[in-house]
Scaffold this active site. Structure first.
Site, PDB file in Angstrom:
ATOM      1  N   ASP A  89       0.856  -1.179   0.000  1.00 26.13           N
ATOM      2  CA  ASP A  89       0.000   0.000   0.000  1.00 26.13           C
ATOM      3  C   ASP A  89       0.897   1.236   0.000  1.00 26.13           C
ATOM      4  OD1 ASP A  89      -2.192   1.764   0.576  1.00 26.13           O
ATOM      5  OD2 ASP A  89      -3.213   0.090   1.549  1.00 26.13           O
ATOM      6  N   ASP A 191      -2.905   4.701  -2.257  1.00 26.56           N
ATOM      7  CA  ASP A 191      -3.851   5.364  -1.375  1.00 26.56           C
ATOM      8  C   ASP A 191      -4.192   6.778  -1.860  1.00 26.56           C
ATOM      9  OD1 ASP A 191      -5.187   5.231   1.297  1.00 26.56           O
ATOM     10  OD2 ASP A 191      -3.918   6.980   1.694  1.00 26.56           O
ATOM     11  N   GLU A 245      -6.550   3.823  -5.641  1.00 27.75           N
ATOM     12  CA  GLU A 245      -7.785   3.997  -4.895  1.00 27.75           C
ATOM     13  C   GLU A 245      -8.467   5.200  -5.555  1.00 27.75           C
ATOM     14  OE1 GLU A 245      -9.514   4.765  -0.412  1.00 27.75           O
ATOM     15  OE2 GLU A 245      -7.686   5.750  -1.011  1.00 27.75           O
ATOM     16  N   HIS A 320     -11.164  -2.471   4.114  1.00 25.83           N
ATOM     17  CA  HIS A 320     -10.965  -2.050   5.507  1.00 25.83           C
ATOM     18  C   HIS A 320     -11.644  -0.713   5.827  1.00 25.83           C
ATOM     19  CE1 HIS A 320      -8.216   0.116   3.060  1.00 25.83           C
ATOM     20  NE2 HIS A 320      -7.969   0.953   4.054  1.00 25.83           N
ATOM     21  N   ASP A 321     -12.186  -0.042   4.817  1.00 29.66           N
ATOM     22  CA  ASP A 321     -12.869   1.238   5.035  1.00 29.66           C
ATOM     23  C   ASP A 321     -14.387   1.088   5.040  1.00 29.66           C
ATOM     24  OD1 ASP A 321     -10.505   2.678   5.138  1.00 29.66           O
ATOM     25  OD2 ASP A 321     -10.471   3.029   2.971  1.00 29.66           O
TER      26      ASP A 321
END
Ligand code: NOJ
Length: 547
Positions: A89, A191, A245, A320-321
């Site tokens: 990431d 990200d 993302e 995870h969000d």
């Protein structure tokens, strides 16, 4: 097929209650047996963990709670030995305020690192409003006494935004990427990468972006110039993959990121579909009444069509969000949890896009639904709570809403078995384990041929063996059906029909195709229905036919 691991919650090996790299190493055979091709790990770099690793203080070191560089090398080797790829990431829009660059930058106005970040001298007056995601006042400018200036932070006050307009910053990031690629890492998930470029005059938010500042953030003046530069200088030199993302990116701009001729990134994951069903407030409240399947189908179809001829899509229902897949998109009641979870997995693996599958969803793990704010660990929930508290809002209502939407719902420890703390740790877990681990866990599902886990594995096999499921043309059928999602996939003369009942009732699929004699490739019910060509689907039934 990419399997996302949230390292903090996957497996703890040293009993400190926090997942770690040795924990992942101990589960590599489990991961390999899933049949996935690659693993995306959420950030593992040194971090004070204001935002669970999305605040990096040293990009070339491993977070001490997760282990050492030696552990990392062992992990990478163990994955490669098993034919698994590893995607890290890249958190490059911002660093931690504890990163050496920021410490230097904030120390004086003439420090060589000053321009690594965005500063606004206080004598110019207050800077124009910029919104922050994790700030109690939603204010992205933080006044810093030391140099009488404000710094920009789109996320928490401990996540200052890097100044990508400074070529030195870009070179630093490219160097970090080379460092990991030279080690053999296979790619990066990037990200909030659409946010990197900024108009450094920081004017008032332009009128057309009022109410939609995220699109403004994602549309900086030199964004594509930088992505192209990153490709030229780094990505093109390695055999690696890149996925953005794609926050704030819509179908009208997505191709700019992934058009192969533009030489920027390989893929992007958008928010259009995952954002369905939120109420128009700032606390990320999901409408408890559910979502509109017709809208859901329209969005997935639109994104599919975008990549019909070039570029390539991604598909996901959780990360995870976001809350757990089955709670959010299916039905987590005892009666329908397994069926609806399998149905959603069928959807992910039969669409024309690369599936990103979040750890634990293969077991049908559910939202934990905390009753108390003290159980939450996530800065987002905690700061929203403080905000509501300060404004005298309804805290109980907020806690209720978070049971559906909070990020911590998908961050609870992975449920390995029915021993204490679900076999995640022998210490005290950093966040509570979902009490349903006694019935929902990997060990038990491995033994059960009809479990969510084994269904997931069968589906992956099916997809791998069936190029029509990967590359075949997608056509939406029965578009206005409010309960059923039906589509075909076609490659050369091979045709597959996918029927998914998204409701808890029997539902009719109105497709003009004969299935009575078609071969059933997979179904989430074990008994075969008597089916003539008027197709009635049972609650949450998923069935894939070869026509
Ligand atoms: C997106 C990440 O997925 C999320 O977890 C994080 O909080 C923000 N970016 C800030 O880095």
């Amino acid at each position: 097929m990419i399997y996302q691991i949230y390292p903090r919650s996957f497996k703890d090996n040293n009993s400190d209650g926090i997942g770690d790299l040795q924990g992942i190493i101990s589960k590599l055979d489990y991961i390999k047996n899933l049949g996935v091709d690659a693993v995306w790990l959420n950030p593992i770099f040194s971090s004070p963990n204001d935002d669970n690793g999305y605040d990096v203080s040293d990009y070339r070191n491993i977070m001490s709670e997760f282990g050492t560089m030696q552990d990392f090398d062992e992990l990478l080797q163990g994955m490669h030995k098993r034919g698994l790829k590893l995607i890290l990431d890249l958190v490059a829009n911002h660093t931690s305020d504890e990163h050496e660059w920021f410490k230097q930058s904030r120390s004086s106005r003439d420090n060589p690192y000053r321009n690594y970040y965005h500063w606004w001298a206080a004598e110019k007056g207050k800077p124009a409003k910029r919104y922050s995601f994790f700030d109690v006042e939603s204010n992205a400018w933080k006044y810093d006494e030391q140099t009488n200036a404000y710094y920009l932070h789109y996320f928490s006050i401990k996540q200052p935004d890097l100044n990508w307009e400074n070529p030195k910053v870009r070179q630093e990031i490219y160097d970090i990427m080379r460092f990991w690629f030279d080690k053999g890492v296979d790619g990066f998930r990037m990200d909030v990468i659409p946010f990197i470029s900024k108009d450094t005059n920081f004017p008032e938010l332009p009128e057309k972006y009022h109410g939609d500042f995220i699109r403004y953030y994602a549309d900086g003046p030199h964004l594509h110039e930088y992505l192209h530069e990153m490709y030229r200088e780094v990505l093109s030199k390695y055999n690696v993959m890149s996925v953005a993302e794609g926050v704030g990116v819509k179908t009208n701009t997505a191709m700019d990121f992934v058009d192969p001729e533009r030489n920027e990134l390989n893929m992007l994951y958008h928010f259009d579909a995952i954002d369905i069903g939120y109420l128009p407030d700032v606390y990320k409240t999901i409408d408890p009444k559910g979502y509109d399947l017709i809208e859901f189908k329209e969005i997935y179809s639109k994104w599919n069509d975008l990549f019909g001829d070039k570029g390539w899509g991604t598909i996901y229902l959780c990360n995870h969000d976001r809350p757990r897949m089955v709670t959010r998109w299916g039905n987590d009641s005892d009666e329908f949890r397994e069926l609806s979870s399998k149905m959603l997995t069928t959807f992910l693996f039969t669409m024309r896009a690369t599936p990103f599958y979040y750890n634990g969803d293969e077991l049908g793990m559910t939202n934990i639904k905390f009753d108390r704010i003290d159980d939450y660990r996530d800065i987002e929930t905690i700061n929203m709570y403080k905000q509501i508290e300060a404004s005298g809002g309804d805290l109980q209502q907020f806690i209720e809403a978070q049971k559906l939407s909070a990020r911590d719902n998908s961050r609870t420890p992975f449920q390995w078995n029915d021993t204490l703390h679900a076999g995640f740790t022998s210490g005290v877990p950093w966040i509570k384990v979902n009490p349903n681990y006694t019935t929902i866990n990997a060990e038990q599902q491995e033994k059960d041929d009809n479990s969510c886990l084994n269904y997931f594995k069968k589906l992956i096999k099916l997809r791998k063996q069936t190029s029509t499921l990967i590359y075949g043309k997608y056509t939406l059928l029965d578009k206005n059906n409010m309960k059923v999602y039906a589509y075909t996939r076609e490659l050369n003369d091979h045709k597959i029909l996918v029927l998914l009942n998204f409701s808890k009732d029997d539902a009719q699929a109105n497709v003009d195709l004969k299935v009575a004699n078609a071969k059933r490739l997979i179904c989430n019910y074990t008994d075969v229905p008597l089916r003539n060509d008027a197709i009635t689907l049972r609650p949450y039934e998923a069935v894939v036919y070869e026509l």
